[in-house]
Design an enzyme around this catalytic site. Structure first.
Site, short mmCIF file in Angstrom:
data_model
loop_
_atom_site.label_atom_id
_atom_site.label_comp_id
_atom_site.label_asym_id
_atom_site.label_seq_id
_atom_site.Cartn_x
_atom_site.Cartn_y
_atom_site.Cartn_z
N LYS A 1 -4.78 10.13 5.26
CA LYS A 1 -3.73 11.06 4.81
C LYS A 1 -3.16 10.61 3.46
CE LYS A 1 -1.97 12.81 9.20
NZ LYS A 1 -0.85 12.72 10.15
N HIS B 1 -0.19 -9.85 -1.49
CA HIS B 1 0.51 -10.14 -0.25
C HIS B 1 -0.16 -11.35 0.42
CE1 HIS B 1 2.32 -9.66 3.63
NE2 HIS B 1 3.02 -8.62 3.21
N ASP C 1 7.48 4.40 -3.64
CA ASP C 1 6.78 3.59 -2.63
C ASP C 1 7.40 3.84 -1.25
OD1 ASP C 1 4.91 0.84 -3.39
OD2 ASP C 1 5.45 1.19 -1.31
N GLY D 1 -0.97 18.47 -7.40
CA GLY D 1 -0.17 19.70 -7.44
C GLY D 1 1.00 19.53 -8.38
N TYR E 1 -9.50 19.77 -9.37
CA TYR E 1 -8.25 20.22 -10.02
C TYR E 1 -8.46 20.32 -11.54
CZ TYR E 1 -4.76 20.54 -6.29
OH TYR E 1 -4.02 20.95 -5.21
N LYS F 1 -10.92 7.76 -0.46
CA LYS F 1 -10.96 7.61 -1.93
C LYS F 1 -12.02 8.53 -2.54
CE LYS F 1 -7.94 4.24 -2.89
NZ LYS F 1 -6.87 4.37 -3.89
N ARG G 1 -6.96 -10.38 2.08
CA ARG G 1 -7.98 -10.33 1.02
C ARG G 1 -8.40 -11.75 0.68
NH1 ARG G 1 -5.98 -5.56 -3.01
NH2 ARG G 1 -3.91 -5.94 -2.17
N ASP H 1 7.27 8.84 0.77
CA ASP H 1 5.88 8.74 1.24
C ASP H 1 5.06 9.78 0.50
OD1 ASP H 1 3.50 9.11 2.89
OD2 ASP H 1 4.56 7.81 4.31
N TYR I 1 -10.88 4.32 4.34
CA TYR I 1 -10.53 3.99 2.95
C TYR I 1 -11.57 4.59 1.99
CZ TYR I 1 -9.30 0.93 -1.04
OH TYR I 1 -8.93 0.42 -2.26
P1 NAD Z 1 -1.05 -2.85 -2.35
O1 NAD Z 1 -1.27 -2.64 -0.90
O2 NAD Z 1 -0.39 -4.09 -2.81
O3 NAD Z 1 -0.27 -1.63 -2.98
C1 NAD Z 1 -0.28 -0.32 -2.48
C2 NAD Z 1 1.14 0.22 -2.53
O4 NAD Z 1 1.13 1.57 -2.04
C3 NAD Z 1 2.11 -0.56 -1.64
O5 NAD Z 1 3.30 -0.84 -2.35
C4 NAD Z 1 2.36 0.37 -0.47
O6 NAD Z 1 3.60 0.17 0.15
C5 NAD Z 1 2.23 1.72 -1.14
N1 NAD Z 1 1.87 2.80 -0.20
C6 NAD Z 1 0.94 2.78 0.78
N2 NAD Z 1 0.92 3.96 1.42
C7 NAD Z 1 1.89 4.74 0.84
C8 NAD Z 1 2.36 6.06 1.06
N3 NAD Z 1 1.84 6.83 2.04
N4 NAD Z 1 3.36 6.53 0.28
C9 NAD Z 1 3.89 5.77 -0.70
N5 NAD Z 1 3.48 4.50 -0.96
C10 NAD Z 1 2.49 4.01 -0.20
O7 NAD Z 1 -2.51 -2.71 -3.03
P2 NAD Z 1 -2.97 -2.89 -4.54
O8 NAD Z 1 -4.00 -3.95 -4.58
O9 NAD Z 1 -1.81 -2.98 -5.45
O10 NAD Z 1 -3.72 -1.52 -4.79
C11 NAD Z 1 -3.14 -0.46 -5.53
C12 NAD Z 1 -4.15 0.68 -5.67
O11 NAD Z 1 -5.32 0.21 -6.35
C13 NAD Z 1 -4.61 1.25 -4.33
O12 NAD Z 1 -4.74 2.64 -4.44
C14 NAD Z 1 -5.97 0.62 -4.13
O13 NAD Z 1 -6.82 1.42 -3.36
C15 NAD Z 1 -6.47 0.48 -5.57
N6 NAD Z 1 -7.45 -0.60 -5.69
C16 NAD Z 1 -7.07 -1.91 -5.67
C17 NAD Z 1 -8.02 -2.91 -5.76
C18 NAD Z 1 -7.66 -4.38 -5.77
O14 NAD Z 1 -8.56 -5.21 -5.80
N7 NAD Z 1 -6.41 -4.76 -5.79
C19 NAD Z 1 -9.38 -2.58 -5.85
C20 NAD Z 1 -9.73 -1.23 -5.84
C21 NAD Z 1 -8.76 -0.25 -5.78
N1 UDP Z 2 -13.74 -12.83 3.16
C1 UDP Z 2 -13.95 -14.10 3.68
N2 UDP Z 2 -12.89 -14.76 4.21
C2 UDP Z 2 -11.63 -14.25 4.25
C3 UDP Z 2 -11.41 -12.96 3.71
C4 UDP Z 2 -12.50 -12.26 3.18
O1 UDP Z 2 -15.07 -14.63 3.65
O2 UDP Z 2 -10.73 -14.94 4.75
C5 UDP Z 2 -14.88 -12.11 2.56
C6 UDP Z 2 -15.08 -10.69 3.09
O3 UDP Z 2 -15.90 -10.72 4.26
C7 UDP Z 2 -15.77 -10.03 1.91
C8 UDP Z 2 -15.18 -10.73 0.69
O4 UDP Z 2 -14.60 -11.95 1.18
O5 UDP Z 2 -17.16 -10.30 1.94
C9 UDP Z 2 -14.09 -9.92 -0.01
O6 UDP Z 2 -13.16 -9.50 0.97
P1 UDP Z 2 -11.83 -8.70 0.62
O7 UDP Z 2 -11.24 -8.28 1.91
O8 UDP Z 2 -11.00 -9.49 -0.32
O9 UDP Z 2 -12.32 -7.42 -0.22
P2 UDP Z 2 -13.48 -6.33 -0.05
O10 UDP Z 2 -14.39 -6.71 1.09
O11 UDP Z 2 -12.77 -5.07 0.18
O12 UDP Z 2 -14.19 -6.43 -1.35
#
Ligand code: NAD
Ligand code: UDP
Length: 312
Positions: free
Chosen positions: A91, A181, A33, A102, A159, A149, A186, A58, A145
């Site tokens: 990135k 967090h 991380d 890789g 790959y 993705k 969120r 990173d 984002y």
């Molecule tokens: P998060 O932000 O809590 O965790 C992401 C982690 O990646 C963090 O610890 C951050 O420090 C680390 N990170 C970010 N950039 C980095 C880099 N360049 N090098 C090394 N570490 C790096 O988010 P999360 O909810 O735990 O999400 C984890 C994964 O799941 C992400 O790839 C996210 O896109 C995917 N995802 C999550 C959700 C969700 O609802 N939680 C939904 C769809 C996809």
């Molecule tokens: N949202 C909201 N109030 C908040 C935070 C988010 O109404 O304080 C709404 C946001 O506009 C979205 C939904 O909740 O429609 C989910 O948002 P989040 O950022 O959790 O995830 P994502 O939009 O990526 O699904």
């Protein structure tokens, strides 16, 4: 069999639960991380385990290690965080995928990509099936984002096709639970923190937009099941909870469960905010033999308990 597993983004919300699960299953875990959105507090309880190793690195820079499996989770996931430095977000997704693919190619490891329902953008079909190509604005504020993705998925399938890398693509739908967090914006964490602090609950738009919320334990079960599929399965497979709620319903439920006196207020809807989202999990049911078990109320109660103990 004991495996060596690399988890990128392992100190984040989902990553920390995954590391814990893999250790409990008897594996050796390397957690990588850069602590952009994750933190040591999420994995502090794992540090005394001799089979757990923490690497500050990173993912946009190459990294070499011998492992059997790689879970590629490194990427900020909340709109506030991924829009903070959008070029870095791209990135992280693209160069991170290239570096980890890789590595997987070189050491013949199996690799899973944490993809997202955001590849469907603001979907025009409902619920979303894996064969839907999505409706993403390539130049909007979420594109760093979403397109990052989507490009990562393309890298994964290529790959596999070109180099026979054993890949797994999992499309994760909104997931919540302990260790989110508190300030990442969120919706579940925002509403709970606002309710516990007696602040106004900020519903964006009229709250009629929908999301389907999956509890973290269910999600991690799905992730491990996906990695454990045989090499003929690459995905993508949707993993999420199909129970769909409006954002206003979520706000009302959080108020009820916390017993808060907070008022629900309405703010403007962010640009390109998807109006509806619900996973079709037929494939996950059939191929992974997986489905979510935790109801929203039960998961919210556990998450509220966590935030009660962590925010002052
Ligand atoms: P998060 O932000 O809590 O965790 C992401 C982690 O990646 C963090 O610890 C951050 O420090 C680390 N990170 C970010 N950039 C980095 C880099 N360049 N090098 C090394 N570490 C790096 O988010 P999360 O909810 O735990 O999400 C984890 C994964 O799941 C992400 O790839 C996210 O896109 C995917 N995802 C999550 C959700 C969700 O609802 N939680 C939904 C769809 C996809
Ligand atoms: N949202 C909201 N109030 C908040 C935070 C988010 O109404 O304080 C709404 C946001 O506009 C979205 C939904 O909740 O429609 C989910 O948002 P989040 O950022 O959790 O995830 P994502 O939009 O990526 O699904």
């Amino acid at each position: 069999m004991k495996k060596k597993v690399l988890v990128t983004g392992g100190a984040g919300f989902l990553g920390s639960h995954l590391c814990e699960r893999l250790l409990n299953d008897g594996h050796e875990v390397l957690c990588m991380d850069n602590y952009f959105t994750g933190g040591k507090q999420n994995i502090a309880h794992l540090l005394s385990n001799p089979y757990f190793e923490l690497i500050r690195h990173d993912v946009t820079m190459p990294y070499f290690v011998e492992v059997d499996e790689i879970y590629n989770l490194a990427c900020p996931a909340s709109p506030i965080h991924y829009q903070y430095n959008p070029i870095k977000t791209i990135k992280t997704s693209v160069m991170g995928a290239i570096n980890m693919l890789g590595l997987a190619k070189r050491i013949r490891a199996k690799i899973l990509q944490a993809s997202t329902s955001e590849v469907y953008g603001d979907p025009t079909i409902h619920p979303q099936t894996e064969d839907y190509w999505g409706n993403v604005n390539p130049i909007g504020p979420r594109s760093c984002y979403d397109e990052g993705k989507r490009c990562a998925e393309s890298l994964f399938v290529n790959y596999h096709a070109q180099n026979e890398v054993r890949i797994k693509i999992m499309r994760i739908f909104n997931t919540y639970g302990p260790r989110m967090h508190p300030n990442d914006g969120r919706v579940v964490s925002n509403f709970i923190v606002q309710a516990l602090k007696g602040q106004d609950i900020t519903v964006y738009g009229d709250g009629g937009q929908t999301r389907s919320f999956c509890y973290v334990d269910d999600l991690i079960n799905g992730m491990v099941a996906m990695m454990d599929t045989d090499d003929s399965i690459q995905g993508p497979i949707n993993v999420g909870n199909p129970s769909e709620f409006t954002i206003l319903q979520l706000a009302q439920q959080v108020v009820a469960l916390t017993g808060s006196k907070s008022k629900i207020i309405f703010k403007s809807l962010p640009t390109d905010d998807p109006m509806q989202r619900q996973p079709d999990i037929t494939k996950a049911r059939e191929i992974l033999k997986w489905e979510p078990k935790v109801k929203l109320e039960e998961g919210l109660i556990k998450t509220i308990e966590y935030f009660k103990n962590t925010i002052s």
